[in-house]
Design a protein around this motif. Structure first.
Motif, mmCIF file in Angstrom:
data_model
loop_
_atom_site.group_PDB
_atom_site.id
_atom_site.type_symbol
_atom_site.label_atom_id
_atom_site.label_comp_id
_atom_site.label_asym_id
_atom_site.label_seq_id
_atom_site.Cartn_x
_atom_site.Cartn_y
_atom_site.Cartn_z
ATOM 1 N N MET A 139 0.685 -0.978 0.019
ATOM 2 C CA MET A 139 -0.413 0.094 -0.281
ATOM 3 C C MET A 139 0.783 1.530 0.074
ATOM 4 N N PHE A 140 1.177 1.648 -0.748
ATOM 5 C CA PHE A 140 2.489 2.673 -0.999
ATOM 6 C C PHE A 140 2.404 3.911 -0.869
ATOM 7 N N GLU A 141 1.363 4.303 -1.093
ATOM 8 C CA GLU A 141 0.875 5.352 -1.597
ATOM 9 C C GLU A 141 0.081 5.889 0.016
ATOM 10 N N LYS A 142 -0.158 5.009 1.082
ATOM 11 C CA LYS A 142 0.143 5.122 2.312
ATOM 12 C C LYS A 142 1.461 5.442 3.352
ATOM 13 N N ALA A 143 1.455 4.262 2.731
ATOM 14 C CA ALA A 143 3.810 3.518 2.996
ATOM 15 C C ALA A 143 4.283 5.684 2.844
ATOM 16 N N PHE A 144 3.851 5.797 1.694
ATOM 17 C CA PHE A 144 4.891 7.008 1.676
ATOM 18 C C PHE A 144 3.849 7.619 2.502
ATOM 19 N N GLU A 145 2.712 8.213 2.558
ATOM 20 C CA GLU A 145 2.364 9.528 3.424
ATOM 21 C C GLU A 145 3.069 9.414 4.968
ATOM 22 N N TYR A 146 2.598 8.170 5.570
ATOM 23 C CA TYR A 146 3.509 8.252 6.647
ATOM 24 C C TYR A 146 4.970 8.403 7.237
ATOM 25 N N TYR A 147 5.867 7.910 5.681
ATOM 26 C CA TYR A 147 6.799 7.980 5.524
ATOM 27 C C TYR A 147 7.397 9.549 5.926
ATOM 28 N N CYS A 148 6.294 10.399 5.173
ATOM 29 C CA CYS A 148 6.772 11.585 5.231
ATOM 30 C C CYS A 148 6.133 11.945 6.341
ATOM 31 N N LYS A 149 5.296 11.640 7.006
ATOM 32 C CA LYS A 149 5.036 11.915 8.696
ATOM 33 C C LYS A 149 6.336 12.137 10.146
ATOM 34 N N VAL A 150 6.525 10.521 9.334
ATOM 35 C CA VAL A 150 7.966 10.686 10.016
ATOM 36 C C VAL A 150 8.799 11.779 9.942
#
Length: 168
Positions: free
Chosen positions: A138-149
């Motif tokens: 689920m790469f879009e969600k993963a990207f969203e949370y990596y951005c939060k990190v």
């Protein structure tokens, strides 16, 4: 009525349910024991009281939930902010050493971190969530949370060492 069922609880069980109502994750026996610091026997009678009064239900994974939203909200409304913070800390502590593989549980732990402004654990669990989304493709969600990190890394709320940044 639902509230009449709550009146059947002992004073001690009522106090325990007030605390458990603040937990955002599903309730396992081990989590209940960690939060309330009570014996297996006390947990047994607490759960029996909750189930018999139709305040709690158990799902197929042996997690317990409040049966009615109104009951949980009533307990929550009577719980002091200091108690809520203590329960949030204990919940975060409980999950800190566990490998969490379910997205809703990670999201709930993150919610606890936000509530008590525990930014180091917020970063840690957000990174775990991003990794879990990535594993599930689920790469879009993963990207969203990596951005939060990354946002947390550059905020003034936590200090992240260069070594930690390179490791992740």
């Amino acid at each position: 009525s639902i509230y009449r069922r709550m009146e059947h609880l002992s004073e001690q069980h009522y106090e325990y349910f007030k605390l458990l109502a603040t937990v955002h994750t599903p309730l396992s026996k081990n989590l209940i024991k960690h939060i309330l610091n009570i014996s297996e026997k006390q947990i047994f009678f607490l759960l029996i009281a909750g189930i018999n009064n139709e305040l709690l239900k158990k799902n197929e994974n042996y997690y317990f939930f409040f049966t009615f939203r109104e009951v949980r909200e009533k307990f929550l409304s009577e719980c002091q902010p200091k108690q809520r913070k203590t329960v949030a800390r204990k919940t975060i502590e409980y999950f800190s050493e566990k490998e969490i593989t379910r997205i809703p549980i990670l999201e709930a732990v993150i919610r606890h971190c936000r509530e008590i402004e525990d930014y180091e654990n917020l970063r840690k669990f957000t990174l775990q969530l991003a990794d879990l989304y990535f594993q599930k493709t689920m790469f879009e969600k993963a990207f969203e949370y990596y951005c939060k990190v990354v946002e947390y890394d550059f905020s003034d709320k936590i200090e992240v060492s260069e070594q930690e940044l390179r490791a992740n």
